[in-house]
Scaffold this motif. Structure first.
Motif, mmCIF file in Angstrom:
data_model
loop_
_atom_site.group_PDB
_atom_site.id
_atom_site.type_symbol
_atom_site.label_atom_id
_atom_site.label_comp_id
_atom_site.label_asym_id
_atom_site.label_seq_id
_atom_site.Cartn_x
_atom_site.Cartn_y
_atom_site.Cartn_z
ATOM 1 N N GLU A 2 10.549 15.573 -0.036
ATOM 2 C CA GLU A 2 10.027 16.139 1.206
ATOM 3 C C GLU A 2 8.527 15.920 1.327
ATOM 4 N N ASN A 3 7.797 16.014 0.199
ATOM 5 C CA ASN A 3 6.344 15.820 0.230
ATOM 6 C C ASN A 3 5.970 14.409 0.646
ATOM 7 N N GLU A 4 6.809 13.437 0.327
ATOM 8 C CA GLU A 4 6.531 12.053 0.702
ATOM 9 C C GLU A 4 6.522 11.878 2.216
ATOM 10 N N LYS A 5 7.159 12.796 2.921
ATOM 11 C CA LYS A 5 7.184 12.721 4.388
ATOM 12 C C LYS A 5 5.950 13.351 5.016
ATOM 13 N N LYS A 6 5.100 13.989 4.238
ATOM 14 C CA LYS A 6 3.909 14.628 4.774
ATOM 15 C C LYS A 6 2.753 13.634 4.767
ATOM 16 N N LEU A 7 2.307 13.271 5.954
ATOM 17 C CA LEU A 7 1.197 12.339 6.131
ATOM 18 C C LEU A 7 -0.058 13.171 6.361
ATOM 19 N N VAL A 8 -0.990 13.126 5.415
ATOM 20 C CA VAL A 8 -2.117 14.054 5.391
ATOM 21 C C VAL A 8 -3.429 13.293 5.570
ATOM 22 N N TYR A 24 2.057 13.361 -1.594
ATOM 23 C CA TYR A 24 1.828 13.255 -0.161
ATOM 24 C C TYR A 24 1.377 11.837 0.177
ATOM 25 N N THR A 25 1.653 11.400 1.389
ATOM 26 C CA THR A 25 1.132 10.130 1.879
ATOM 27 C C THR A 25 -0.246 10.391 2.471
ATOM 28 N N LEU A 26 -1.250 9.636 2.028
ATOM 29 C CA LEU A 26 -2.634 9.894 2.410
ATOM 30 C C LEU A 26 -3.067 8.981 3.550
ATOM 31 N N LEU A 27 -3.783 9.573 4.499
ATOM 32 C CA LEU A 27 -4.285 8.844 5.659
ATOM 33 C C LEU A 27 -5.809 8.926 5.672
ATOM 34 N N TYR A 28 -6.477 7.782 5.494
ATOM 35 C CA TYR A 28 -7.926 7.738 5.360
ATOM 36 C C TYR A 28 -8.594 7.289 6.666
ATOM 37 N N PRO A 29 -9.482 8.108 7.246
ATOM 38 C CA PRO A 29 -10.263 7.646 8.401
ATOM 39 C C PRO A 29 -11.156 6.471 7.990
ATOM 40 N N LEU A 30 -11.051 5.367 8.698
ATOM 41 C CA LEU A 30 -11.806 4.161 8.355
ATOM 42 C C LEU A 30 -13.230 4.237 8.894
ATOM 43 N N LYS A 31 -14.183 4.000 8.044
ATOM 44 C CA LYS A 31 -15.594 4.085 8.431
ATOM 45 C C LYS A 31 -15.906 3.146 9.596
ATOM 46 N N SER A 32 -16.601 3.682 10.587
ATOM 47 C CA SER A 32 -17.037 2.979 11.801
ATOM 48 C C SER A 32 -15.902 2.732 12.799
ATOM 49 N N PHE A 33 -14.687 3.228 12.471
ATOM 50 C CA PHE A 33 -13.562 3.023 13.378
ATOM 51 C C PHE A 33 -12.856 4.329 13.737
ATOM 52 N N TYR A 144 3.426 16.045 14.777
ATOM 53 C CA TYR A 144 2.191 16.763 14.459
ATOM 54 C C TYR A 144 2.566 18.187 14.045
ATOM 55 N N ILE A 145 2.311 18.520 12.780
ATOM 56 C CA ILE A 145 2.699 19.822 12.251
ATOM 57 C C ILE A 145 1.525 20.785 12.173
ATOM 58 N N PHE A 146 0.365 20.273 11.746
ATOM 59 C CA PHE A 146 -0.767 21.169 11.519
ATOM 60 C C PHE A 146 -2.083 20.466 11.832
ATOM 61 N N GLY A 147 -2.973 21.203 12.488
ATOM 62 C CA GLY A 147 -4.316 20.686 12.762
ATOM 63 C C GLY A 147 -4.807 21.160 14.108
ATOM 64 N N PRO A 148 -6.102 21.072 14.353
ATOM 65 C CA PRO A 148 -6.603 21.401 15.686
ATOM 66 C C PRO A 148 -6.083 20.387 16.702
ATOM 67 N N ILE A 149 -5.849 20.826 17.916
ATOM 68 C CA ILE A 149 -5.350 19.928 18.959
ATOM 69 C C ILE A 149 -6.509 19.091 19.496
ATOM 70 N N PHE A 216 -0.305 16.130 9.138
ATOM 71 C CA PHE A 216 -1.221 17.225 8.864
ATOM 72 C C PHE A 216 -2.656 16.732 8.992
ATOM 73 N N ASN A 217 -3.436 17.418 9.816
ATOM 74 C CA ASN A 217 -4.851 17.082 9.982
ATOM 75 C C ASN A 217 -5.702 18.321 9.648
ATOM 76 N N PRO A 218 -6.053 18.526 8.371
ATOM 77 C CA PRO A 218 -6.765 19.734 7.954
ATOM 78 C C PRO A 218 -8.281 19.611 8.076
ATOM 79 N N VAL A 219 -8.757 18.926 9.099
ATOM 80 C CA VAL A 219 -10.190 18.690 9.267
ATOM 81 C C VAL A 219 -10.936 20.024 9.337
ATOM 82 N N PHE A 220 -12.099 20.082 8.686
ATOM 83 C CA PHE A 220 -13.018 21.232 8.632
ATOM 84 C C PHE A 220 -12.580 22.330 7.665
ATOM 85 N N LEU A 221 -11.404 22.230 7.053
ATOM 86 C CA LEU A 221 -10.957 23.260 6.120
ATOM 87 C C LEU A 221 -11.404 22.953 4.696
ATOM 88 N N ASP A 222 -11.542 24.009 3.866
ATOM 89 C CA ASP A 222 -11.883 23.794 2.465
ATOM 90 C C ASP A 222 -10.623 23.466 1.668
#
Length: 259
Positions: A2-8, A24-33, A144-149, A216-222
């Motif tokens: 189940e964790n493999e289905k979570k894109l974070v 978890y599957t990791l999603l990295y914001p690409l610099k300058s893009f 989209y499961i979690f994160g600010p809209i 999951f987009n946990p931006v701004f959280l610790d």
């Protein structure tokens, strides 16, 4: 499994090892893009999924093409500029289109699925509508499961312009509100992104079918809150269900329309 289905979305370097240990599957914001993130990664640092979420110029497209073809560790890409389709057509990676306020119907989503592996369902839908789309989709979708809209994106540096106009010290991350509606605004050199202050949480998602990833987009959280939300523990986070319980269809009362 189940964790493999979570894109974070990776929003802190300190948490990468913890996320990997949980598979978890990791999603990295690409610099300058990317816009909307206070942490981005060089292409050489990315070994999982890559996020590209800003509007691109022709020159940007050419640069992105070069970067993506230099890294053979990338497993997938999440993007919203349709011009990226030309860049990634020969890449053997999972291709996910993220058109948040446009992916509102099964017809639109199935059209895009001719070109990509999956589409992220809009957060502007009620729960009943989401389930109907999942039933009719030709391929598994991203939910989209979690994160600010995400509310708005402008290529203008709106915070910089505001502070300059009012002769204030510049801030590139700030909170704002209109009456009782609260927002979080973040800016970089490529534009300004508006989020809801509260975090959307789709609580009852475990029994849904035809899902490729839970997003999951946990931006701004610790770190502690990020790990907690991934396990469904959101008591210490200000969450809401946005439009899940009501359709965004309204009928004007007689006499309200004068057009």
């Amino acid at each position: 499994m189940e964790n493999e289905k979570k894109l974070v979305v990776v929003t802190s370097k300190d948490i990468i090892n913890d996320l990997r240990e949980k598979d978890y599957t990791l999603l990295y914001p690409l610099k300058s893009f990317c816009v909307g993130y206070n942490l981005e990664f060089e292409i050489t640092e990315i070994d999982d999924f890559v996020l590209v979420n800003r509007i691109l110029t022709n020159a940007d497209i050419l640069k992105l093409n070069d970067l993506l073809h230099r890294n053979n560790k990338i497993k997938g890409i999440v993007f919203d500029d349709l011009g990226v389709l030309e860049v990634i057509k020969d890449l053997k990676v999972t291709k996910i289109l993220m058109l948040n306020h446009l992916a509102n119907s099964s017809k639109a989503i199935n059209y895009y699925l001719d070109y990509v592996d999956s589409v992220m369902i809009s957060t502007d839908l009620a729960n009943t509508e989401i389930k109907e789309i999942l039933k009719k989709s030709n391929k598994p979708l991203v939910l989209y499961i979690f994160g600010p809209i995400p509310l708005m994106y402008s290529r203008r540096t709106l915070l910089t312009n505001y502070h300059k106009y009012h002769n204030l010290e510049n801030e590139r991350l700030m909170d704002a509100h209109i009456d009782e509606k609260y927002f979080r605004i973040i800016e970089n050199d490529y534009g300004t992104y508006f989020y809801t202050k509260k975090y959307f949480y789709y609580e009852d998602y475990s029994n849904l079918d035809n899902i490729l990833y839970y997003y999951f987009n946990p931006v701004f959280l610790d770190k502690d809150k990020i790990l907690a939300c991934l396990e469904g523990k959101v008591d210490n986070i200000d969450t809401f269900d946005f439009l899940l319980k009501e359709k965004t269809i309204y009928k004007l009362k007689s006499g309200d329309y004068h057009g």
